[in-house]
Design a protein around this motif. Sequence first.
Motif, PDB file in Angstrom:
ATOM      1  N   LEU A 120       0.741  -1.080   0.012  1.00 21.76           N
ATOM      2  CA  LEU A 120       0.053  -0.156  -0.038  1.00 21.76           C
ATOM      3  C   LEU A 120       0.922   1.126  -0.073  1.00 21.76           C
ATOM      4  N   ILE A 121       0.812   1.999  -0.827  1.00 23.25           N
ATOM      5  CA  ILE A 121       1.516   3.113  -1.199  1.00 23.25           C
ATOM      6  C   ILE A 121       0.782   4.453  -1.235  1.00 23.25           C
ATOM      7  N   MET A 122       1.066   5.679  -0.864  1.00 27.39           N
ATOM      8  CA  MET A 122       0.511   6.853  -1.246  1.00 27.39           C
ATOM      9  C   MET A 122       1.344   7.820  -2.258  1.00 27.39           C
ATOM     10  N   PRO A 123       0.971   7.678  -3.571  1.00 21.68           N
ATOM     11  CA  PRO A 123       2.078   8.192  -4.404  1.00 21.68           C
ATOM     12  C   PRO A 123       2.136   9.659  -4.352  1.00 21.68           C
ATOM     13  N   SER A 124       3.539   9.889  -4.377  1.00 13.65           N
ATOM     14  CA  SER A 124       3.928  11.429  -3.909  1.00 13.65           C
ATOM     15  C   SER A 124       3.629  12.277  -5.146  1.00 13.65           C
ATOM     16  N   PRO A 125       3.242  13.623  -4.970  1.00 14.18           N
ATOM     17  CA  PRO A 125       3.084  14.710  -5.885  1.00 14.18           C
ATOM     18  C   PRO A 125       4.378  14.785  -6.411  1.00 14.18           C
ATOM     19  N   SER A 126       4.138  15.485  -7.642  1.00 10.05           N
ATOM     20  CA  SER A 126       5.146  15.904  -8.615  1.00 10.05           C
ATOM     21  C   SER A 126       5.945  16.874  -7.994  1.00 10.05           C
ATOM     22  N   GLY A 127       7.255  16.797  -7.570  1.00 10.28           N
ATOM     23  CA  GLY A 127       8.114  17.730  -7.018  1.00 10.28           C
ATOM     24  C   GLY A 127       8.279  17.759  -5.583  1.00 10.28           C
ATOM     25  N   MET A 128       7.694  16.881  -4.978  1.00  9.09           N
ATOM     26  CA  MET A 128       7.778  16.628  -3.687  1.00  9.09           C
ATOM     27  C   MET A 128       9.111  16.070  -3.234  1.00  9.09           C
ATOM     28  N   PRO A 129      10.023  16.369  -2.326  1.00  4.81           N
ATOM     29  CA  PRO A 129      11.178  15.706  -2.115  1.00  4.81           C
ATOM     30  C   PRO A 129      10.850  14.492  -1.473  1.00  4.81           C
ATOM     31  N   ASN A 130      11.490  13.610  -1.814  1.00  5.04           N
ATOM     32  CA  ASN A 130      10.921  12.165  -1.230  1.00  5.04           C
ATOM     33  C   ASN A 130      11.148  11.785   0.273  1.00  5.04           C
ATOM     34  N   PRO A 131      12.154  12.478   0.845  1.00  2.00           N
ATOM     35  CA  PRO A 131      12.089  12.047   2.393  1.00  2.00           C
ATOM     36  C   PRO A 131      11.290  12.599   2.899  1.00  2.00           C
ATOM     37  N   ALA A 132      10.617  13.853   2.667  1.00  2.75           N
ATOM     38  CA  ALA A 132       9.412  14.486   3.442  1.00  2.75           C
ATOM     39  C   ALA A 132       8.104  13.779   3.039  1.00  2.75           C
ATOM     40  N   TRP A 133       8.167  13.253   1.897  1.00  2.00           N
ATOM     41  CA  TRP A 133       6.792  12.601   1.563  1.00  2.00           C
ATOM     42  C   TRP A 133       6.667  11.087   2.307  1.00  2.00           C
ATOM     43  N   GLU A 134       8.078  10.511   2.448  1.00  6.86           N
ATOM     44  CA  GLU A 134       7.945   9.225   3.147  1.00  6.86           C
ATOM     45  C   GLU A 134       7.581   9.544   4.564  1.00  6.86           C
ATOM     46  N   VAL A 135       7.967  10.474   5.183  1.00  6.56           N
ATOM     47  CA  VAL A 135       7.236  10.767   6.683  1.00  6.56           C
ATOM     48  C   VAL A 135       5.823  10.815   6.415  1.00  6.56           C
ATOM     49  N   ALA A 136       5.359  11.674   5.637  1.00 10.23           N
ATOM     50  CA  ALA A 136       3.843  11.785   5.807  1.00 10.23           C
ATOM     51  C   ALA A 136       3.282  10.525   5.171  1.00 10.23           C
ATOM     52  N   GLU A 137       3.816   9.567   4.206  1.00 11.91           N
ATOM     53  CA  GLU A 137       3.039   8.433   3.957  1.00 11.91           C
ATOM     54  C   GLU A 137       3.214   7.344   5.231  1.00 11.91           C
ATOM     55  N   THR A 138       4.384   7.339   5.766  1.00 12.40           N
ATOM     56  CA  THR A 138       4.506   6.510   7.261  1.00 12.40           C
ATOM     57  C   THR A 138       3.270   6.819   8.206  1.00 12.40           C
ATOM     58  N   LYS A 139       3.170   8.052   8.117  1.00  9.20           N
ATOM     59  CA  LYS A 139       1.954   8.528   9.040  1.00  9.20           C
ATOM     60  C   LYS A 139       0.789   8.125   8.777  1.00  9.20           C
ATOM     61  N   GLU A 140       0.524   8.092   7.477  1.00  9.35           N
ATOM     62  CA  GLU A 140      -0.675   7.872   7.089  1.00  9.35           C
ATOM     63  C   GLU A 140      -0.792   6.116   7.286  1.00  9.35           C
ATOM     64  N   MET A 141       0.243   5.313   6.845  1.00  7.03           N
ATOM     65  CA  MET A 141       0.187   4.000   7.043  1.00  7.03           C
ATOM     66  C   MET A 141      -0.109   3.441   8.363  1.00  7.03           C
ATOM     67  N   GLU A 142       0.374   4.351   9.484  1.00  7.40           N
ATOM     68  CA  GLU A 142       0.068   4.117  10.797  1.00  7.40           C
ATOM     69  C   GLU A 142      -1.244   4.266  11.032  1.00  7.40           C
ATOM     70  N   ASP A 143      -2.024   5.245  10.371  1.00  7.85           N
ATOM     71  CA  ASP A 143      -3.553   5.363  10.762  1.00  7.85           C
ATOM     72  C   ASP A 143      -4.134   4.224  10.040  1.00  7.85           C
ATOM     73  N   VAL A 144      -3.921   3.754   8.808  1.00  6.32           N
ATOM     74  CA  VAL A 144      -4.675   2.625   8.034  1.00  6.32           C
ATOM     75  C   VAL A 144      -4.435   1.415   8.417  1.00  6.32           C
ATOM     76  N   VAL A 145      -3.119   1.335   8.994  1.00  5.82           N
ATOM     77  CA  VAL A 145      -2.869  -0.325   9.433  1.00  5.82           C
ATOM     78  C   VAL A 145      -4.062  -1.109  10.301  1.00  5.82           C
ATOM     79  N   GLY A 146      -4.686  -0.487  11.136  1.00 12.14           N
ATOM     80  CA  GLY A 146      -5.779  -0.950  12.021  1.00 12.14           C
ATOM     81  C   GLY A 146      -7.202  -1.052  11.542  1.00 12.14           C
ATOM     82  N   LEU A 147      -7.447  -0.338  10.429  1.00 15.38           N
ATOM     83  CA  LEU A 147      -8.554  -0.148   9.899  1.00 15.38           C
ATOM     84  C   LEU A 147      -9.269  -1.505   9.070  1.00 15.38           C
ATOM     85  N   TYR A 148     -10.258  -1.702   9.001  1.00 11.36           N
ATOM     86  CA  TYR A 148     -10.999  -2.864   8.117  1.00 11.36           C
ATOM     87  C   TYR A 148     -11.716  -2.181   6.979  1.00 11.36           C
ATOM     88  N   GLY A 149     -11.760  -2.846   5.789  1.00 11.84           N
ATOM     89  CA  GLY A 149     -12.218  -2.353   4.623  1.00 11.84           C
ATOM     90  C   GLY A 149     -13.370  -3.259   4.017  1.00 11.84           C
TER      91      GLY A 149
END
Length: 218
Positions: A120-149
Motif C-alpha cells: 500500500l502506497i500513497m503516490p507522491s505529488p510531482s516535485g515533492m522531496p522524497n524524504p519529506a513524503w516518506e514521513v507523511a506516507e508512513t504517518k498515513e500507514m500508521e492510521d490505516v494499518v488498523g482499519l477494516y475495509g
Amino acid sequence: MSSVEQETNGATGRPLTAQSKALEAGASMVQNFAPVKSICAHLNAFHVYADEPNRCVEANHYCTHLNEDVRQCIIYDSPGSNARLIGVEYMISPALYNTLDASERKLWHSHVYEVKSGMLIMPSPSGMPNPAWEVAETKEMEDVVGLYGKTYHFWQVDRGDKLPLGEPALMMSLTQDGQGGDGLKKMWRERDEKYGVSTEVKKEKREGIEEPKVHGGE
C-alpha cells in the motif's frame, strides 16, 4: 459508426463532442463539487476477487474522512483524468468492526499485510522531496494499518470489460506473501516502476509500525 462500435477511454462509446466539452468546462467553473473536493488521500494497492483469489487488479483509492472512525474511497483503474471508476471501499475502525455480527465481518478485510509488506502506497505529488513524503506516507500507514475495509468492484477491467457488467464483485486484500500468483508479481513490479518506489524500502521503513491484532471473520 454507431456508439456500440466505438471505444473511448477504455469504454464502449463515442468521444465527447465539442458541445459536451464546453458544457463540462462551464459546469466545473460554476458548480460546487464539495464531496469530491473533500478527498484527502490517494492510496494505491491491489485487490483480489473474494471468489477468485488469483485474480488481482490495481486499485487507486481516493479517500475522504466522514469522521475519525469511517472513511470512504472511490476506486479508479488509474490516476489519469480518463480513469474508469471501478469500485468503492469503506474503511472503519476496530471499534466499529467489533460491533458487526459474524456474517457481516466476512465481508471486511484488514490492511495489516498491505501496510507492513509495503504494498500500500500513497503516490507522491510531482516535485515533492522524497524524504519529506516518506514521513507523511508512513504517518498515513500508521492510521490505516488498523482499519477494516469493505470493497466492491463494479467494473471488471482486468478481464477486458468495456462496460460495468454483471453483479458487483466483493474484493479482499492480500494477507500473506505468495498470494495472487505470478500475475500479481508482474503488476506489483510494474506499479513500483511507474511510481518510482521500492516496496522493499517501504517495508523496511514500516518495521516500526505496530502490527495490530487482526480480529476473526475477515
